[in-house]
Write an enzyme that holds these catalytic residues in place. Structure first.
Site, mmCIF file in Angstrom:
data_model
loop_
_atom_site.group_PDB
_atom_site.id
_atom_site.type_symbol
_atom_site.label_atom_id
_atom_site.label_comp_id
_atom_site.label_asym_id
_atom_site.label_seq_id
_atom_site.Cartn_x
_atom_site.Cartn_y
_atom_site.Cartn_z
ATOM 1 N N ASP A 67 55.585 -6.561 19.391
ATOM 2 C CA ASP A 67 56.452 -5.744 18.540
ATOM 3 C C ASP A 67 57.585 -6.560 17.915
ATOM 4 O O ASP A 67 57.817 -7.717 18.293
ATOM 5 C CB ASP A 67 57.030 -4.563 19.349
ATOM 6 C CG ASP A 67 57.434 -4.953 20.768
ATOM 7 O OD1 ASP A 67 57.684 -6.145 21.003
ATOM 8 O OD2 ASP A 67 57.488 -4.066 21.631
ATOM 9 N N ASP A 136 61.760 4.421 30.223
ATOM 10 C CA ASP A 136 61.095 5.690 29.910
ATOM 11 C C ASP A 136 59.568 5.568 29.996
ATOM 12 O O ASP A 136 58.837 6.448 29.544
ATOM 13 C CB ASP A 136 61.510 6.197 28.512
ATOM 14 C CG ASP A 136 61.074 5.257 27.383
ATOM 15 O OD1 ASP A 136 60.441 4.209 27.660
ATOM 16 O OD2 ASP A 136 61.364 5.565 26.213
ATOM 17 N N HIS A 138 57.645 3.264 28.567
ATOM 18 C CA HIS A 138 56.922 2.750 27.390
ATOM 19 C C HIS A 138 56.322 1.369 27.641
ATOM 20 O O HIS A 138 56.846 0.590 28.431
ATOM 21 C CB HIS A 138 57.800 2.738 26.124
ATOM 22 C CG HIS A 138 58.933 1.743 26.124
ATOM 23 N ND1 HIS A 138 60.182 2.036 25.614
ATOM 24 C CD2 HIS A 138 59.015 0.435 26.525
ATOM 25 C CE1 HIS A 138 60.954 0.973 25.703
ATOM 26 N NE2 HIS A 138 60.269 -0.009 26.255
ATOM 27 N N GLU A 143 56.771 4.894 22.650
ATOM 28 C CA GLU A 143 57.702 5.786 23.337
ATOM 29 C C GLU A 143 56.966 7.034 23.837
ATOM 30 O O GLU A 143 55.832 7.303 23.412
ATOM 31 C CB GLU A 143 58.820 6.187 22.366
ATOM 32 C CG GLU A 143 59.632 5.018 21.825
ATOM 33 C CD GLU A 143 60.545 4.374 22.870
ATOM 34 O OE1 GLU A 143 60.258 4.427 24.077
ATOM 35 O OE2 GLU A 143 61.564 3.789 22.444
HETATM 36 C C1 F6R Z 1 59.124 -5.974 24.354
HETATM 37 C C2 F6R Z 1 58.490 -4.716 24.696
HETATM 38 C C3 F6R Z 1 59.162 -3.678 25.522
HETATM 39 C C4 F6R Z 1 59.803 -4.247 26.779
HETATM 40 C C5 F6R Z 1 60.478 -3.141 27.586
HETATM 41 C C6 F6R Z 1 61.198 -3.683 28.792
HETATM 42 O O1 F6R Z 1 58.280 -6.773 23.555
HETATM 43 O O2 F6R Z 1 57.401 -4.525 24.273
HETATM 44 O O3 F6R Z 1 58.225 -2.704 25.884
HETATM 45 O O4 F6R Z 1 58.833 -4.864 27.552
HETATM 46 O O5 F6R Z 1 61.365 -2.428 26.783
HETATM 47 O O6 F6R Z 1 62.252 -4.493 28.368
HETATM 48 P P1 F6R Z 1 63.056 -5.390 29.415
HETATM 49 O O7 F6R Z 1 62.108 -6.396 29.937
HETATM 50 O O8 F6R Z 1 64.160 -6.018 28.621
HETATM 51 O O9 F6R Z 1 63.548 -4.465 30.477
#
Ligand code: F6R
Length: 260
Positions: A67, A136, A138, A143
């Site tokens: 992403d 959450d 994801h 989401e």
């Molecule tokens: C990032 C991504 C997100 C993160 C998630 C956790 O490329 O795809 O899904 O993996 O938001 O983020 P952290 O590791 O910062 O807690």
């Protein structure tokens, strides 16, 4: 789904890095699916360490990131382009033309997303996908209520994700509201999936993803339907798992695969 509970974040990162290295040793031209965020940093450090020690060659590797924020130029210090360059790509020998990260600045998102999906197919599909998990539930920026068969697209971030990610920006107002993200369906086509999670803040999401029902409200729960998904977590992230003892027992009794 295999659940590997590690004592520390460092052990988690090393175990996941070994799994990536196994794929690269078997297939030097593997296609890697990359994640950003704080969780995979230790994993990238381990891969860089192996590369610098001459144990891992990335010269034939192709990558696709999950992403990117919409509206941030690639040079912005919080863009995922910049993150990947600083934390991984500049330390290893992946040919720059083999690196794919969604564009957050294209003027035609729909066409770009279709192209991204097509590039993944042209490169033979993703061999191993690295994932973090949001509080959450994801994966990538899928989401709650995202379709479990979604493809790469523009997505509006949940307010809780904007809150979570505000720690990386000077203020909450600076966090982009939109992202381009691979879909759950895109991720599910990867041949192998490694999901990493650390810290107490992820304990609920991990428990729901691993032991809850498969639901679009926790998009990581779709991984229960994947034939080769492994969850690497530290003690804190494992804190709410009901079957914890069983996962430890399986890890302890795991038959050693013969190494060639
Ligand atoms: C990032 C991504 C997100 C993160 C998630 C956790 O490329 O795809 O899904 O993996 O938001 O983020 P952290 O590791 O910062 O807690």
């Amino acid at each position: 789904m295999e659940v590997i509970i590690c004592k520390t974040d460092d052990e988690m990162s090393r175990a996941a890095a070994e799994a990536v290295a196994d794929v690269l040793n078997a297939k030097p031209n593997a296609v890697l699916g990359m994640a950003t965020g704080s969780t995979p940093l230790g994993l990238y450090q381990q891969l860089v360490r192996m590369h610098k020690a001459g144990q891992l060659d990335f010269s034939q590797v192709t990558t696709f990131n999950l992403d990117e924020y919409v509206g941030l130029p690639v040079t912005h210090e919080q863009s995922y382009h910049r993150f990947m360059h600083e934390n991984f790509f500049r330390h290893v020998n992946i040919p720059p033309q083999n690196v794919h990260i969604p564009s957050g600045t294209t003027r035609n998102y729909r066409a770009f997303c279709d192209w991204y999906e097509q590039r993944i197919r042209e490169c033979g599909g993703i061999d191993v996908q690295i994932l973090g998990i949001g509080s959450d539930g994801h994966i990538a920026f899928n989401e709650p209520a995202s379709s479990l068969s979604s493809r790469t697209r523009l997505k509006t971030l949940a307010k809780s994700t904007i809150d979570d990610n505000a720690r990386f920006f000077k203020s909450r107002d600076e966090v982009p509201i939109y992202a381009i993200t691979m879909g759950v369906g895109t991720i599910m086509e990867a041949r192998k999936i490694l999901l990493l999670a650390n810290g107490k803040k992820k304990a609920d999401a991990v428990a729901q993803a691993v032991e809850g029902p498969v639901t679009s409200m926790i998009t990581a729960s779709a991984l229960q339907m994947h034939p080769d998904a492994t969850v690497y977590i530290d003690h804190e992230a494992a804190g709410k798992l009901k079957m914890r003892e069983y996962y430890d027992w399986v890890k302890e009794k795991k038959p050693e695969a013969p190494r060639v």
